[in-house]
Design an enzyme around this catalytic site. Structure first.
Site, PDB file in Angstrom:
ATOM      1  CB  CYS A  90      39.201  57.267   7.794  1.00 15.26           C
ATOM      2  SG  CYS A  90      38.440  55.657   7.530  1.00 15.26           S
ATOM      3  CB  ALA A 117      43.559  60.721  12.946  1.00 19.31           C
ATOM      4  CG  ASP A 153      42.068  57.546  12.564  1.00 21.52           C
ATOM      5  OD1 ASP A 153      41.991  58.123  11.467  1.00 21.52           O
ATOM      6  OD2 ASP A 153      42.961  56.694  12.811  1.00 21.52           O
ATOM      7  NE  ARG A 212      46.751  58.739  10.855  1.00 18.67           N
ATOM      8  CZ  ARG A 212      47.310  59.288   9.786  1.00 18.67           C
ATOM      9  NH1 ARG A 212      48.610  59.280   9.627  1.00 18.67           N
ATOM     10  NH2 ARG A 212      46.551  59.860   8.868  1.00 18.67           N
ATOM     11  CB  CYS A 215      46.196  61.469  -1.310  1.00 18.07           C
ATOM     12  SG  CYS A 215      46.853  60.430  -0.017  1.00 18.07           S
TER      13      CYS A 215
HETATM   14  N1  SAM Z   1      40.926  62.650   6.810  1.00 17.67           N
HETATM   15  C1  SAM Z   1      42.217  62.799   7.456  1.00 17.67           C
HETATM   16  C2  SAM Z   1      42.642  64.250   7.369  1.00 17.67           C
HETATM   17  O1  SAM Z   1      42.212  64.956   6.473  1.00 17.67           O
HETATM   18  O2  SAM Z   1      43.424  64.694   8.224  1.00 17.67           O
HETATM   19  C3  SAM Z   1      43.249  61.854   6.873  1.00 17.67           C
HETATM   20  C4  SAM Z   1      42.823  60.400   6.960  1.00 17.67           C
HETATM   21  S1  SAM Z   1      44.052  59.212   6.481  1.00 17.67           S
HETATM   22  C5  SAM Z   1      44.003  59.288   4.744  1.00 17.67           C
HETATM   23  C6  SAM Z   1      43.266  57.689   6.816  1.00 17.67           C
HETATM   24  C7  SAM Z   1      43.007  57.404   8.281  1.00 17.67           C
HETATM   25  O3  SAM Z   1      42.175  56.256   8.385  1.00 17.67           O
HETATM   26  C8  SAM Z   1      44.248  57.079   9.112  1.00 17.67           C
HETATM   27  O4  SAM Z   1      44.373  58.012  10.145  1.00 17.67           O
HETATM   28  C9  SAM Z   1      43.970  55.674   9.661  1.00 17.67           C
HETATM   29  O5  SAM Z   1      44.415  55.523  10.997  1.00 17.67           O
HETATM   30  C10 SAM Z   1      42.472  55.614   9.603  1.00 17.67           C
HETATM   31  N2  SAM Z   1      41.872  54.275   9.541  1.00 17.67           N
HETATM   32  C11 SAM Z   1      42.337  53.164   8.925  1.00 17.67           C
HETATM   33  N3  SAM Z   1      41.459  52.145   9.062  1.00 17.67           N
HETATM   34  C12 SAM Z   1      40.410  52.622   9.777  1.00 17.67           C
HETATM   35  C13 SAM Z   1      39.194  52.052  10.252  1.00 17.67           C
HETATM   36  N4  SAM Z   1      38.870  50.772  10.005  1.00 17.67           N
HETATM   37  N5  SAM Z   1      38.354  52.829  10.972  1.00 17.67           N
HETATM   38  C14 SAM Z   1      38.666  54.118  11.223  1.00 17.67           C
HETATM   39  N6  SAM Z   1      39.806  54.715  10.794  1.00 17.67           N
HETATM   40  C15 SAM Z   1      40.673  53.976  10.092  1.00 17.67           C
END
Ligand code: SAM
Length: 303
Positions: A110, A112, A134, A139, A233
């Site tokens: 995950c 973005a 993502d 994002r 977080c």
């Molecule tokens: N790791 C990133 C960083 O350090 O910049 C932050 C990630 S953020 C906490 C969680 C991400 O998970 C979001 O960008 C969201 O779009 C993505 N997300 C949510 N459900 C998902 C899925 N089923 N598969 C892939 N990505 C997903």
């Protein structure tokens, strides 16, 4: 206001992007600009005395510099040129702990907007393969810009649901390391926390925890997986220790790794192998990190 006070306690952390420069070069550059380098602190409270243009090395993470919380680098040359990344300390833990070897195959499930992806690429020295997924196209486009600026070249971005990525696909047959940083309540983010009602809607937490467990469980299905770092977080054990515990119960072939013995804040009992972070104990946002590793295959001689 309370928010102002809390923001003041969290310093400004700056990660040096070793794909483009070195810690020494950044320190020299900043000194020539009038910043005053104070070395490595002896204890946590030294961070509270940072003011003006003073800065320190971090206590735990190499390539991380610490400034007064009021320091703003958004218009700075080093930031615009991708030599430094404005990334909180807690958010640097997952890639640092996963520590994938140079040349390895890694998934950022995950990913973005990609600060952890760029950190992974720096640790891998841009060698190997970094598959980043993502769901959110917007994002992901921010992420492309960020990775370009950071000089990351070993990645393959996909606008894809991680839960639908097939672990048996031969593309991933050499993946030994996964970083999983799924969507969470964000309850550890200090600036958000003050605006949220005291208790989060329980249904929302339950849905998030179910999604997180599903992602963690899915990640363990990659056949060559050796190590996975799970992070949020969030300060809620429902999204942290409880997810990890539920996952391990269903996957006895994996166990927790005891992380950073010197780290001052541990996962809630009995998961003290994991790390927590907070303003009070680590001068960061609230955060949780666990690392799971595959148990070594038992030989027939051992019982
Ligand atoms: N790791 C990133 C960083 O350090 O910049 C932050 C990630 S953020 C906490 C969680 C991400 O998970 C979001 O960008 C969201 O779009 C993505 N997300 C949510 N459900 C998902 C899925 N089923 N598969 C892939 N990505 C997903």
């Amino acid at each position: 206001s309370i928010q102002q006070t809390q923001n003041d306690v969290i310093p400004r952390y700056v990660r040096v992007n070793t794909l483009k420069t070195s810690l020494e070069d950044v320190i020299d550059y900043l000194k020539r600009e009038g910043f005053s380098y104070q070395g490595t602190p002896g204890r946590l409270e030294d961070l509270d005395r940072l003011s003006g243009k003073m800065f320190l090395c971090d206590l735990h993470l190499k390539d991380l510099l610490v400034f007064s919380g009021k320091t703003d680098f958004h218009d700075h040359f080093l930031y615009k040129a991708g030599h430094i990344i404005l990334q909180g300390k807690a958010s640097c833990l997952p890639a640092f702990l996963l520590n994938p070897p140079v040349g390895s195959h890694v998934i950022d499930a995950c990913a973005a907007p990609g600060n952890k992806t760029s950190h992974l690429a720096a640790i891998m020295k841009n060698k190997g393969k970094l598959f980043a997924f993502d769901l959110d196209a917007k994002r992901l486009s921010t992420m492309s810009t960020l990775l370009l600026r950071a000089g990351v070249t070993c990645h393959k971005l996909a606008n894809q649901d991680f839960l639908k990525v097939d672990p048996q696909n031969s593309e991933y047959k050499e993946v030994k390391y996964i970083l999983l940083d799924p969507s969470c309540s964000g309850s550890g983010m200090v600036c958000l926390r003050d605006e949220l009602p005291e208790t989060q809607e329980d249904g929302r937490l339950q849905a998030l925890a179910a999604f997180q467990l599903h992602c963690l469980y899915h990640a363990l299905q990659f056949p060559q997986l050796e190590r996975i770092v799970y992070s949020t977080c969030s300060i809620h054990s429902q999204e942290n220790e409880e997810v990890v515990t539920a996952c391990l119960q269903r996957n006895p072939g994996f166990r927790l790794v005891h992380l950073l013995p010197d780290w001052p804040e541990r996962g809630h009992e009995p998961l003290t192998q994991c790390l927590r972070a907070s303003t009070a104990k680590t001068r960061t946002h609230g955060f949780f990190v666990a690392m799971l590793e595959r148990r070594p295959a038992q030989s027939d001689k051992e019982t």
